[in-house]
Design a protein around this motif. Structure first.
Motif, PDB file in Angstrom:
ATOM      1  N   LEU A 208     -10.822  -3.948   8.352  1.00 18.80           N
ATOM      2  CA  LEU A 208     -10.616  -2.398   9.017  1.00 18.80           C
ATOM      3  C   LEU A 208     -10.200  -1.290   8.032  1.00 18.80           C
ATOM      4  O   LEU A 208     -10.343  -0.250   8.283  1.00 18.80           O
ATOM      5  CB  LEU A 208      -8.991  -2.393   9.563  1.00 18.80           C
ATOM      6  CG  LEU A 208      -9.161  -2.536  10.878  1.00 18.80           C
ATOM      7  CD1 LEU A 208      -7.521  -3.334  11.736  1.00 18.80           C
ATOM      8  CD2 LEU A 208     -10.172  -1.454  11.814  1.00 18.80           C
ATOM      9  N   HIS A 209     -10.002  -1.486   6.663  1.00 21.59           N
ATOM     10  CA  HIS A 209     -10.070  -0.608   5.747  1.00 21.59           C
ATOM     11  C   HIS A 209     -11.676   0.480   5.465  1.00 21.59           C
ATOM     12  O   HIS A 209     -11.830   1.090   5.066  1.00 21.59           O
ATOM     13  CB  HIS A 209     -10.099  -0.550   4.690  1.00 21.59           C
ATOM     14  CG  HIS A 209     -10.351  -1.920   3.851  1.00 21.59           C
ATOM     15  ND1 HIS A 209      -9.739  -3.210   4.341  1.00 21.59           N
ATOM     16  CD2 HIS A 209     -11.082  -2.684   2.895  1.00 21.59           C
ATOM     17  CE1 HIS A 209     -10.763  -3.830   3.521  1.00 21.59           C
ATOM     18  NE2 HIS A 209     -10.890  -3.381   3.001  1.00 21.59           N
ATOM     19  N   ASP A 236      -5.553   1.354  11.365  1.00 25.66           N
ATOM     20  CA  ASP A 236      -5.592   0.394  10.136  1.00 25.66           C
ATOM     21  C   ASP A 236      -3.973   0.165   9.810  1.00 25.66           C
ATOM     22  O   ASP A 236      -3.194  -1.134   9.384  1.00 25.66           O
ATOM     23  CB  ASP A 236      -6.755   1.422   8.744  1.00 25.66           C
ATOM     24  CG  ASP A 236      -6.749   0.052   7.252  1.00 25.66           C
ATOM     25  OD1 ASP A 236      -6.101  -0.996   8.050  1.00 25.66           O
ATOM     26  OD2 ASP A 236      -6.832   0.268   6.591  1.00 25.66           O
ATOM     27  N   GLU A 240      -1.249  -2.980   9.775  1.00 24.06           N
ATOM     28  CA  GLU A 240      -0.731  -3.323   8.554  1.00 24.06           C
ATOM     29  C   GLU A 240       0.701  -3.355   8.978  1.00 24.06           C
ATOM     30  O   GLU A 240       1.467  -4.238   9.112  1.00 24.06           O
ATOM     31  CB  GLU A 240      -1.509  -1.939   7.730  1.00 24.06           C
ATOM     32  CG  GLU A 240      -0.632  -2.524   6.559  1.00 24.06           C
ATOM     33  CD  GLU A 240      -0.592  -3.739   5.265  1.00 24.06           C
ATOM     34  OE1 GLU A 240      -1.789  -4.191   5.852  1.00 24.06           O
ATOM     35  OE2 GLU A 240       0.037  -3.908   4.907  1.00 24.06           O
TER      36      GLU A 240
END
Ligand code: ADP
Length: 456
Positions: A208-209, A236, A240
């Motif tokens: 997702l980064h 993201d 997280e």
């Protein structure tokens, strides 16, 4: 229906282009046709003027013999495709080339009777290509004559025919070129979209980064890519925080104390101590489950406020009393300023949660010997509840996130004394459900002030 966006764009472009080109062609043809007819009319009119001048001159010489004068005048007219004739009534006196036909006589009759001295008309069936005729009435020595000039429309029609041909040939050619150009343009401009779609397809929860890179594209596509990248950043961050929460929660749930206590026989004092720790952990977990349930209910819209009138000053005093022990333990000076008899209509229990959450945070994030202050400002339309501390403060990059669920500042994490990062999101939710809001002003190292604004 055409499914491809590229083809759709090209089709619309072509349709518009063809319509425009056709409209332009019709306009051009009309303007040209008018100009050609005008030039023809001017030419015929000038022939009529010349012939009339000659006829007048000859009449003076022929002393009123109209036929003789007409014959002489007509013999002086050049032939060059224009038929010129002089008429008296509907009788032809003379013409430069043989002249016959009822249509022409009708024009002469029109000119003799018309209001305007000159008549211009097209005779579509006279001659092979039709004829344009100009007839003018004039008077010599008190008698009326009509001068007629007529010319075949052959050259005008031939010129217009050429233009028509060029336009008809050009249309398919231009449409073909425009279509190909439009398709190429659409392909080129939409290429970044394909490229974006391909990149987006490869983004999963594992990476997702990653961000979309579309190089140098136009503004609109850049905007799309930026919005998409912002969405990815938000996702993201949520992932997280969820990951962190799961890690933290599972860590908390591993209540090691019971294992230690049951490990082997212990004295009553040790058991009491262990029980106290377990009770503490149980409270924390109950609180976590409560918070989660509350937020889940709030999300589902299942929370109905129990609105009642209560005194905010009493509520604050109770909250301060209940937190006093924690403040004492850290030698924090806890001050509670509130005017008497501040009445407010709202859900008392929820507002109590707001004040307790803020006070607990203030004590938690203020080092020993600090100060925590609760204040109320009351006006006719608003109520401000302010909790200020002289604690560690919040860095600006963190301050924007503290109201997010499960968000915990790094300092809080490393100190291992934070909650689950739900406290402030609950404060925010409660304030908003009372049509209010929460504001934060903070300076790292100096302290934080949370202000809850409630409308009356
Ligand atoms: P937590 O359970 O971690 O306290 P909150 O939602 O109450 O969760 O707060 C979120 C984060 O905001 C905390 O982890 C902490 O970093 C920061 N924070 C909240 N209140 C204060 C405060 N009074 N001073 C400094 N930091 C604070």
């Amino acid at each position: 229906m055409i499914k491809s966006f590229r083809l759709q764009l090209t089709a619309w472009y072509l349709l518009l282009f063809t319509l425009l080109f056709t409209a332009f062609s019709i306009f051009l043809y009309e303007v040209l046709s008018k100009a050609l007819y005008k030039r023809l009319d001017e030419n015929l009119s000038s022939e009529v003027s010349t012939a009339a001048g000659l006829f007048r001159g000859e009449m003076a010489e022929f002393k009123g013999d109209a036929s003789g004068a007409a014959l002489e005048a007509m013999s002086e007219m050049s032939i060059r495709g224009v038929v010129v004739g002089v008429f008296e009534g509907n009788k032809l006196l003379a013409s430069n080339t043989p002249l016959k036909g009822r249509e022409l006589l009708a024009v002469v009759a029109d000119a003799a009777a018309a209001e305007a001295p000159e008549v211009r008309t097209t005779l579509p069936r006279y001659g092979k290509h039709g004829t344009r005729a100009v007839a003018r009435r004039f008077v010599v020595d008190g008698r009326q004559y009509v001068l007629l000039a007529a010319e075949s429309l052959h050259s005008v029609k031939a010129d217009l025919g050429v233009v028509r041909h060029v336009l008809f040939l050009a249309l398919p050619l231009i449409v073909l070129i425009a279509g190909a150009g439009g398709f190429l343009l659409a392909t080129k401009n939409l290429a970044p979209l394909r490229w974006m779609a391909e990149q987006a397809r490869n983004i999963t929860d594992k990476n997702l980064h990653n961000r979309l890179d579309i190089g140098a594209a136009n503004d609109e596509l850049m905007m799309l890519a930026d919005s998409f990248n912002e969405l990815l950043s938000r996702l993201d961050r949520s992932f997280e925080t969820m990951r962190r929460f799961v890690a933290d929660a599972s860590h908390e749930l591993r209540t090691g104390e019971a294992d230690v206590a049951l490990d082997h026989d212990r004295g009553p004092a040790e058991y009491r101590e262990s029980l106290a720790v377990i009770q503490d952990e149980a409270r924390r977990l109950t609180r976590l489950i409560d918070d989660l349930l509350n937020l889940a209910r709030a999300d589902a819209g299942h929370v109905s406020l129990r609105i009642e009138e209560f005194y905010v000053n009493d509520l604050l005093a109770e909250c301060c009393r209940s937190i006093q022990t924690k403040a004492n333990a850290k030698k924090i000076d806890l001050e509670c300023h509130c005017p008497e008899d501040v009445a407010y209509r709202g859900d008392q229990e929820l507002i109590r949660r707001v004040v307790l959450n803020l006070l607990e945070n203030a004590i938690r994030y203020t080092p020993e010997g600090g100060r925590v202050e609760v204040k109320v400002e009351d006006s006719a339309s608003e109520l401000h509840i302010q909790v200020a501390d002289t604690g560690i403060g919040i860095p600006p990059e963190t301050a924007t996130h503290v109201f997010e669920r499960f968000y915990r500042g790094d300092q809080a994490r490393s100190r291992q004394n934070g909650g689950f990062g739900l406290g402030l999101s609950i404060v925010k939710w409660i304030a908003e459900s009372h049509n209010g809001s929460v504001e934060l002003s903070t300076k790292p190292g100096l302290g934080s002030t949370f202000t809850v604004l409630l409308h009356r």
